[in-house]
Design a protein around this motif. Sequence first.
Motif, mmCIF file in Angstrom:
data_model
loop_
_atom_site.group_PDB
_atom_site.id
_atom_site.type_symbol
_atom_site.label_atom_id
_atom_site.label_comp_id
_atom_site.label_asym_id
_atom_site.label_seq_id
_atom_site.Cartn_x
_atom_site.Cartn_y
_atom_site.Cartn_z
ATOM 1 N N SER A 82 5.064 7.088 0.320
ATOM 2 C CA SER A 82 6.405 6.681 0.168
ATOM 3 C C SER A 82 6.825 6.046 1.370
ATOM 4 C CB SER A 82 7.129 7.811 0.164
ATOM 5 O OG SER A 82 7.047 8.717 -1.132
ATOM 6 N N PHE A 83 7.427 4.722 1.331
ATOM 7 C CA PHE A 83 7.865 3.818 2.338
ATOM 8 C C PHE A 83 8.845 2.756 1.783
ATOM 9 C CE2 PHE A 83 3.804 1.766 1.272
ATOM 10 C CZ PHE A 83 4.050 0.702 1.458
ATOM 11 N N THR A 84 9.160 2.019 2.529
ATOM 12 C CA THR A 84 10.303 0.882 2.070
ATOM 13 C C THR A 84 9.979 -0.222 2.930
ATOM 14 O OG1 THR A 84 12.093 2.529 1.590
ATOM 15 C CG2 THR A 84 12.523 0.131 1.905
ATOM 16 N N ILE A 85 9.865 -1.370 2.112
ATOM 17 C CA ILE A 85 9.833 -2.840 2.632
ATOM 18 C C ILE A 85 11.142 -3.276 2.606
ATOM 19 C CG2 ILE A 85 8.580 -4.955 2.787
ATOM 20 C CD1 ILE A 85 6.098 -3.342 1.075
ATOM 21 N N ASP A 86 11.788 -3.922 3.642
ATOM 22 C CA ASP A 86 13.210 -4.383 3.230
ATOM 23 C C ASP A 86 12.887 -5.850 3.180
ATOM 24 O OD1 ASP A 86 14.922 -2.125 3.381
ATOM 25 O OD2 ASP A 86 14.370 -1.921 5.858
ATOM 26 N N SER A 87 13.767 -6.617 2.415
ATOM 27 C CA SER A 87 13.752 -8.112 2.194
ATOM 28 C C SER A 87 13.719 -8.709 3.723
ATOM 29 C CB SER A 87 15.019 -8.740 1.595
ATOM 30 O OG SER A 87 15.017 -10.138 1.434
ATOM 31 N N GLY A 88 12.914 -9.556 3.753
ATOM 32 C CA GLY A 88 12.433 -10.306 4.842
ATOM 33 C C GLY A 88 11.663 -9.569 6.038
ATOM 34 N N GLU A 89 11.178 -8.441 5.707
ATOM 35 C CA GLU A 89 10.578 -7.638 6.772
ATOM 36 C C GLU A 89 9.069 -8.178 7.053
ATOM 37 O OE1 GLU A 89 11.508 -3.090 8.045
ATOM 38 O OE2 GLU A 89 10.243 -3.187 6.101
ATOM 39 N N LYS A 90 8.603 -8.028 8.410
ATOM 40 C CA LYS A 90 6.927 -8.246 8.407
ATOM 41 C C LYS A 90 6.521 -6.754 8.689
ATOM 42 C CE LYS A 90 8.187 -12.533 8.719
ATOM 43 N NZ LYS A 90 9.627 -12.541 8.394
ATOM 44 N N LEU A 91 5.453 -6.523 7.586
ATOM 45 C CA LEU A 91 5.021 -5.304 7.705
ATOM 46 C C LEU A 91 3.522 -5.304 7.887
ATOM 47 C CD1 LEU A 91 5.280 -2.128 6.812
ATOM 48 C CD2 LEU A 91 4.305 -2.856 4.582
ATOM 49 N N ALA A 92 3.062 -4.484 8.954
ATOM 50 C CA ALA A 92 1.504 -4.572 9.122
ATOM 51 C C ALA A 92 0.908 -2.992 8.546
ATOM 52 C CB ALA A 92 1.100 -4.735 10.460
ATOM 53 N N VAL B 128 6.570 -10.615 4.762
ATOM 54 C CA VAL B 128 4.956 -10.739 5.262
ATOM 55 C C VAL B 128 4.363 -9.351 5.052
ATOM 56 C CG1 VAL B 128 3.271 -11.661 6.655
ATOM 57 C CG2 VAL B 128 5.473 -13.013 6.378
ATOM 58 N N ILE B 129 3.450 -9.211 4.421
ATOM 59 C CA ILE B 129 2.775 -7.752 4.285
ATOM 60 C C ILE B 129 1.275 -8.058 5.010
ATOM 61 C CG2 ILE B 129 1.663 -6.043 3.187
ATOM 62 C CD1 ILE B 129 4.112 -6.400 1.014
ATOM 63 N N LEU B 130 0.923 -7.558 6.241
ATOM 64 C CA LEU B 130 -0.223 -7.961 7.008
ATOM 65 C C LEU B 130 -1.332 -6.907 7.017
ATOM 66 C CD1 LEU B 130 -2.084 -10.133 8.763
ATOM 67 C CD2 LEU B 130 -0.682 -9.142 10.558
ATOM 68 N N ILE B 131 -2.630 -6.940 6.648
ATOM 69 C CA ILE B 131 -3.536 -6.137 6.765
ATOM 70 C C ILE B 131 -4.533 -6.805 7.808
ATOM 71 C CG2 ILE B 131 -5.618 -4.806 5.520
ATOM 72 C CD1 ILE B 131 -4.251 -5.091 3.199
ATOM 73 N N SER B 132 -4.706 -5.959 8.915
ATOM 74 C CA SER B 132 -5.769 -6.247 9.888
ATOM 75 C C SER B 132 -6.181 -5.136 10.787
ATOM 76 C CB SER B 132 -4.648 -7.339 10.851
ATOM 77 O OG SER B 132 -5.874 -7.818 11.793
ATOM 78 N N HIS B 133 -7.423 -5.592 11.432
ATOM 79 C CA HIS B 133 -7.887 -4.599 12.257
ATOM 80 C C HIS B 133 -7.687 -4.893 13.720
ATOM 81 C CE1 HIS B 133 -10.335 -3.167 8.599
ATOM 82 N NE2 HIS B 133 -10.035 -2.099 9.022
ATOM 83 N N ARG B 134 -7.054 -6.096 13.837
ATOM 84 C CA ARG B 134 -7.027 -6.510 15.174
ATOM 85 C C ARG B 134 -5.468 -6.011 15.706
ATOM 86 N NH1 ARG B 134 -9.348 -12.649 15.229
ATOM 87 N NH2 ARG B 134 -11.314 -12.095 14.240
ATOM 88 N N VAL C 37 -0.813 -7.220 15.027
ATOM 89 C CA VAL C 37 0.218 -6.659 14.342
ATOM 90 C C VAL C 37 1.106 -5.869 15.032
ATOM 91 C CG1 VAL C 37 -1.588 -5.860 12.683
ATOM 92 C CG2 VAL C 37 -0.978 -4.273 14.443
ATOM 93 N N ARG C 38 1.200 -6.142 16.500
ATOM 94 C CA ARG C 38 2.093 -5.347 17.439
ATOM 95 C C ARG C 38 3.384 -5.931 17.229
ATOM 96 N NH1 ARG C 38 0.312 -6.137 23.560
ATOM 97 N NH2 ARG C 38 2.430 -5.113 23.560
ATOM 98 N N THR C 39 3.680 -7.199 16.649
ATOM 99 C CA THR C 39 4.844 -7.896 16.709
ATOM 100 C C THR C 39 5.543 -7.718 15.414
ATOM 101 O OG1 THR C 39 3.972 -10.003 16.242
ATOM 102 C CG2 THR C 39 4.475 -9.783 18.206
ATOM 103 N N ALA C 40 5.026 -6.907 14.335
ATOM 104 C CA ALA C 40 5.389 -6.687 13.176
ATOM 105 C C ALA C 40 6.739 -5.867 13.327
ATOM 106 C CB ALA C 40 4.554 -5.865 12.343
ATOM 107 N N ASP C 41 7.692 -5.978 12.261
ATOM 108 C CA ASP C 41 9.003 -5.195 12.232
ATOM 109 C C ASP C 41 8.606 -3.683 12.098
ATOM 110 O OD1 ASP C 41 10.684 -7.465 12.501
ATOM 111 O OD2 ASP C 41 10.417 -7.792 10.314
ATOM 112 N N LYS C 42 7.454 -3.591 11.281
ATOM 113 C CA LYS C 42 7.298 -2.009 10.936
ATOM 114 C C LYS C 42 5.437 -2.170 10.809
ATOM 115 C CE LYS C 42 9.749 -0.249 7.890
ATOM 116 N NZ LYS C 42 10.383 -0.021 6.465
#
Length: 274
Positions: free
Chosen positions: A46-56, A219-225, A229-234
């Motif tokens: 369970s989680f939410t992605i708001d419109s325009g959010e940058k999620l990692a 933007v939804i980002l998957i990364s091991h680096r 990802v540290r600048t993502a909103d969530k």
Amino acid sequence: ILDAQSSLPKAKSPFKVSSTCAPRILFQNVSFAYPGTTKQVLSNISFTIDSGEKLALVGVNGAGKTTLVKLLCRIYDPTEGQILVDGRDLRELDIDSWLHALGVLFQDYSSYKFKVAESIALGRTDVPLDMDRVKWAAQGSEAAEFINEWEDGYEQMLGKQFDKGIDPSKGQLQKLALARALYRNAAILVLDEPTASVDAESEAKIFARLEALPKDKTVILISHRFSTVRTADKILVLKDGTVHEIGSHVELMEKDGTYAKLFKLQAKGYFPDL
């Protein structure tokens, strides 16, 4: 293959979504096991992605990150729970309009033996090739730098089996694939390890441009680096198919849990005394 029908049920009265403005997405108690298996890959997510959010999305291999994205793309339906798009179950949406709103770059992306401009423009084939957008996408993916060095530029043929064709390096192919995703100009951009083969300087520039995307683009980002990802909103940390932690970089570092541990582990490679 072309005549094959989808095994996913279609909505009787499908609802169309905007392809230009990102909706609010809610994963509500979502669990999933791949067809023919009983082991749950995702459990009560369970989680939410708001419109325009940058999620990692972060986590060790096998945590369920790519599977979660596949559910979002409706390659599969959840075994339990719902994915809500602006309050409507994803299964009630018109699948074509939903896919139109998505721009996805998986790790196992394809490369195409066309001219450079045509290869990038494959990101959106339902409209005529827009050369200005092609160049904008190439700038955003850092591909423009090497394209401009090629003899024929955006008319350069890819593939040595063709006259004057060339075979780009692995890093160049990934930048071209990212350019294709950017050219799509989708409301929701999903990137699964988009810079795995890219040099550090280009990677930094690419993520700076992703951060600067309009606020109506998710933007939804998957990364091991973790540096990317540290600048993502969530940041959502998956562990054993569950939501283990969620929050901003600062919040998760203050929590000093799994994310902080993994971040510090990577940081030690650059700062041994950390």
